[in-house]
Design a protein around this motif. Structure first.
Motif, PDB file in Angstrom:
ATOM      1  N   GLN B  58     -53.951   6.087  33.237  1.00 53.01           N
ATOM      2  CA  GLN B  58     -53.865   5.275  34.442  1.00 53.01           C
ATOM      3  C   GLN B  58     -52.482   4.634  34.531  1.00 53.01           C
ATOM      4  O   GLN B  58     -52.053   3.925  33.631  1.00 53.01           O
ATOM      5  N   ARG B  59     -51.813   4.916  35.625  1.00 51.80           N
ATOM      6  CA  ARG B  59     -50.463   4.391  35.771  1.00 51.80           C
ATOM      7  C   ARG B  59     -50.492   2.887  35.965  1.00 51.80           C
ATOM      8  O   ARG B  59     -51.365   2.343  36.647  1.00 51.80           O
ATOM      9  N   ALA B  60     -49.473   2.247  35.417  1.00 50.53           N
ATOM     10  CA  ALA B  60     -49.460   0.790  35.385  1.00 50.53           C
ATOM     11  C   ALA B  60     -49.463   0.196  36.787  1.00 50.53           C
ATOM     12  O   ALA B  60     -50.349  -0.565  37.155  1.00 50.53           O
ATOM     13  N   ARG B  61     -48.513   0.585  37.576  1.00 42.38           N
ATOM     14  CA  ARG B  61     -48.333  -0.097  38.858  1.00 42.38           C
ATOM     15  C   ARG B  61     -49.095   0.574  39.986  1.00 42.38           C
ATOM     16  O   ARG B  61     -48.862   0.302  41.150  1.00 42.38           O
ATOM     17  N   ALA B  64     -55.935   2.932  40.509  1.00 44.58           N
ATOM     18  CA  ALA B  64     -56.685   4.124  40.879  1.00 44.58           C
ATOM     19  C   ALA B  64     -55.782   5.332  41.049  1.00 44.58           C
ATOM     20  O   ALA B  64     -56.027   6.196  41.869  1.00 44.58           O
ATOM     21  N   ASP B  65     -54.692   5.352  40.291  1.00 48.50           N
ATOM     22  CA  ASP B  65     -53.798   6.492  40.357  1.00 48.50           C
ATOM     23  C   ASP B  65     -53.659   7.030  38.939  1.00 48.50           C
ATOM     24  O   ASP B  65     -53.076   6.400  38.072  1.00 48.50           O
ATOM     25  N   TRP B  66     -54.202   8.211  38.733  1.00 50.74           N
ATOM     26  CA  TRP B  66     -54.247   8.772  37.386  1.00 50.74           C
ATOM     27  C   TRP B  66     -53.278   9.940  37.270  1.00 50.74           C
ATOM     28  O   TRP B  66     -53.015  10.637  38.237  1.00 50.74           O
ATOM     29  N   ASP B 140     -53.792   2.749  29.756  1.00 53.35           N
ATOM     30  CA  ASP B 140     -55.111   3.152  29.289  1.00 53.35           C
ATOM     31  C   ASP B 140     -55.348   4.638  29.547  1.00 53.35           C
ATOM     32  O   ASP B 140     -55.078   5.133  30.630  1.00 53.35           O
ATOM     33  N   GLY B 141     -55.831   5.302  28.538  1.00 50.95           N
ATOM     34  CA  GLY B 141     -56.175   6.700  28.696  1.00 50.95           C
ATOM     35  C   GLY B 141     -57.677   6.889  28.675  1.00 50.95           C
ATOM     36  O   GLY B 141     -58.369   6.245  27.888  1.00 50.95           O
TER      37      GLY B 141
END
Lengths: 259, 259
Positions: B58-61, B64-66, B140-141
């Motif tokens: 999950q991208r930091a900034r 809901a964008d993986w 987080d993965g």
DNA sequence: ACAAAAGTGTTGTCAATACACCCATGT
DNA sequence: ACATGGGTGTATTGACAACACTTTTGT
């Protein structure tokens, strides 16, 4: 490929972000990523005189130095489009055969001069009007039987192009097993004997004609009959003509004998 | 891929040299080739609770964008080495599973921000000590079951990562047919039921245990018996333990039922 | 012209193999 | 409950024989 070769310990976890350093670009401090040259190389395969051949170009300033057709990719160009463009450049024909991405080669294994990554493409073509057209200054292209590449007296290939050809040939041989791509080596209309000779040339084996016929015709969508026959050429019963069907896979596959 | 999509006519034969513009570098007038950013993206597959899962970060900034784990390739770094390094980064484990190149994606189809080419790799891993280690600042993965990627409520993937995952899953499913790579999903020692559950999870089918056993044991080099048995856990006859053998291909293959 | 021979493609048969489905037994 | 071993019918495949259609050759 065996599991992860031991990575350089100095490099492990150099990035704090598991997404990779690519993620930094979304932050406020944008770093410029290392840019490398990307080229496209083509493995063009065809059948000539019952032998599987690959097109090699003799480089101008390097005698006995042969290379795959290809060149750099424009920055905004799609990879597939670039490969398609190079295919037309090298053969002069369009709209025939099959083109697919093969594999990407790169990193330290390449010659310093051509450092960077190379995206290799594989094309399966019918026997083209030979030789390929030669505009001014275009180096000479020759179709080399793939068996001669390993033999003494064969061409000396540039960089890792020998490896690329080997990979391409193996991909083609394997794809004949479970796809109807053999028809890509044939003209628009072909006989079952033509199709069988593709397998025989690519695999270097002899196939039983009746069994091959049964297998091909029992696979839905492999070939569709045209309804005409070949005009008798030199003797023998005229064969029925077929076109390739719409199947994308062969179920069950047409397996090679042992490997 | 269908035959050469119609190339931009303005581009055809723009090069006077069929070897490609790469050839100019050997001449006196060296041109600088267009350089692009090259990144490596990993499709990490494993089995968790009987389901085939892929690791997404999950991208930091971007809520809901993986995205797939990966990052830019260093200029002098080998592609395979780069992928192996990213694999260790993402999972914390080394020397297990299977890693191979999947395909290269690039060109116009990508998001402007991540323009450039991405060399995707496919890894088949046993069920790792979960969750993957999380150093400071590491996003987080999560292991996502691949079926949930298409379902509503599933993760929203970055750029063309959904396409890459689909290609990776299909490659894995196909490779189970004609290679012994199913063992890459298992621990070092496994039972035939473990191996069978790999096929069942990856293909989403049920397999007949006796037939599967016969098939695997009759394929030389697929598995080798350890000589021990599992300690009975929860009832049932203890199963024999096996390790993966040295075979690199399955002949004949273990085919899926219809496709 | 005619018949025979040779070359090529097509159809048919049979056995060996591989596989799906099911049952039985051991722990 | 699960792993393992065995049995049976069906589908696919490999090897080979026979037939059909055409050109070439000989008389």
């Amino acid at each position: 490929m065996p599991p992860a070769s031991p990575p350089d310990p100095a490099r492990v976890s150099r990035d704090a972000d598991a997404v990779g350093d690519r993620g930094r670009r979304h932050g406020s401090a944008t770093v410029t990523p290392p840019a490398v040259a990307v080229s496209v190389d083509l493995v063009l395969l065809t059948l000539r005189a019952g032998r599987l051949c690959v097109l090699l170009i003799q480089r101008a300033r390097r005698p006995a130095d042969w290379a795959l057709p290809g060149g750099f990719v424009d920055g905004d160009e799609d990879l597939d489009a670039s490969a398609a463009r190079r295919l037309v450049d090298a053969t002069g024909v369009t709209g025939t055969g099959h083109l697919e991405q093969l594999r990407t080669y790169g990193g330290q294994r390449r010659e310093p001069l051509t450092c960077g990554v190379s995206v290799a493409y594989l094309a399966l073509l019918p026997n083209l009007p030979q030789p390929p057209p030669r505009p001014a200054r275009r180096p000479d292209g020759h179709w080399w039987p793939v068996e001669e590449l390993a033999a003494p007296g064969g061409p000396i290939l540039a960089v890792d192009h020998r490896r690329i050809v080997i990979d391409g040939v193996e991909r083609a041989r394997a794809k004949l097993e479970y796809t109807p791509l053999a028809a890509a080596f044939c003209e628009d209309e072909f006989t079952l004997a033509d199709l069988r000779r593709v397998y025989e040339a690519a695999w270097g084996v002899g196939l039983d004609a009746p069994n091959f016929r049964r297998k091909v015709l029992s696979t839905p969508g492999f070939v569709v009959p045209v309804g005409r026959r070949t005009s008798p050429r030199g003797g023998g019963r005229p064969a029925e003509l077929y076109r390739r069907g719409m199947a994308t896979a062969l179920h069950p596959p047409l397996l090679r004998r042992s490997v």
